[in-house]
Design a protein around this motif. Sequence first.
Motif, PDB file in Angstrom:
ATOM      1  N   ALA A  25       0.832  -1.208   0.000  1.00  0.00           N
ATOM      2  CA  ALA A  25       0.000   0.000   0.000  1.00  0.00           C
ATOM      3  C   ALA A  25       0.865   1.255   0.000  1.00  0.00           C
ATOM      4  CB  ALA A  25      -0.938   0.000   1.202  1.00  0.00           C
ATOM      5  N   ALA A  26       1.955   1.253   0.767  1.00  0.00           N
ATOM      6  CA  ALA A  26       2.844   2.416   0.826  1.00  0.00           C
ATOM      7  C   ALA A  26       3.498   2.663  -0.530  1.00  0.00           C
ATOM      8  CB  ALA A  26       3.898   2.224   1.910  1.00  0.00           C
ATOM      9  N   VAL A  27       3.954   1.594  -1.171  1.00  0.00           N
ATOM     10  CA  VAL A  27       4.587   1.720  -2.485  1.00  0.00           C
ATOM     11  C   VAL A  27       3.554   2.142  -3.535  1.00  0.00           C
ATOM     12  CG1 VAL A  27       5.789   0.418  -4.286  1.00  0.00           C
ATOM     13  CG2 VAL A  27       6.477   0.167  -1.901  1.00  0.00           C
ATOM     14  N   ASP A  28       2.344   1.640  -3.437  1.00  0.00           N
ATOM     15  CA  ASP A  28       1.276   2.061  -4.351  1.00  0.00           C
ATOM     16  C   ASP A  28       0.982   3.548  -4.196  1.00  0.00           C
ATOM     17  OD1 ASP A  28       1.051  -0.505  -5.387  1.00  0.00           O
ATOM     18  OD2 ASP A  28      -0.765  -1.004  -4.231  1.00  0.00           O
ATOM     19  N   ARG A  29       1.036   4.056  -2.955  1.00  0.00           N
ATOM     20  CA  ARG A  29       0.831   5.496  -2.723  1.00  0.00           C
ATOM     21  C   ARG A  29       1.933   6.314  -3.382  1.00  0.00           C
ATOM     22  NH1 ARG A  29      -0.968   3.603   2.268  1.00  0.00           N
ATOM     23  NH2 ARG A  29       1.043   3.965   3.261  1.00  0.00           N
ATOM     24  N   VAL A  30       3.170   5.830  -3.326  1.00  0.00           N
ATOM     25  CA  VAL A  30       4.280   6.525  -3.992  1.00  0.00           C
ATOM     26  C   VAL A  30       3.994   6.605  -5.486  1.00  0.00           C
ATOM     27  CG1 VAL A  30       6.728   6.360  -4.643  1.00  0.00           C
ATOM     28  CG2 VAL A  30       6.034   5.932  -2.283  1.00  0.00           C
ATOM     29  N   ARG A  31       3.609   5.494  -6.084  1.00  0.00           N
ATOM     30  CA  ARG A  31       3.334   5.474  -7.529  1.00  0.00           C
ATOM     31  C   ARG A  31       2.203   6.427  -7.888  1.00  0.00           C
ATOM     32  NH1 ARG A  31       3.668  -0.864  -7.255  1.00  0.00           N
ATOM     33  NH2 ARG A  31       5.929  -1.075  -7.269  1.00  0.00           N
ATOM     34  N   ALA A  32       1.160   6.452  -7.071  1.00  0.00           N
ATOM     35  CA  ALA A  32       0.035   7.358  -7.335  1.00  0.00           C
ATOM     36  C   ALA A  32       0.480   8.813  -7.224  1.00  0.00           C
ATOM     37  CB  ALA A  32      -1.108   7.073  -6.363  1.00  0.00           C
TER      38      ALA A  32
END
Length: 97
Positions: A25-32
């Motif tokens: 989830a944290a890495v997905d937030r970075v990508r977003a």
Amino acid sequence: MTEHPDEAAVEAAHEPHDPAPGERAAVDRVRAEAVGMGHHQAEAALEAARAEGTDPAVVAEWERIEEHLAAHRGPYTPDADPFLQGLLTARTRHGAG
């Protein structure tokens, strides 16, 4: 005073591994957050993450995106990120969606 992420931990986050709870989830937030950013913006976000002592997985993802944009020469988009596209394909094939 905030500590910088341990470089060894950041390097370990670059290696293939099963994500820790909350890591995906944290890495997905970075990508977003990176969508639409150019190289210099991603570089600034990376430096801010390092300075804030952000989770090593987050720093590692900002490093990866910054390196991608240095070579890509355009704004970040998940569709043009070969690493992410490969990861998504692998997840789909292995049912880890």
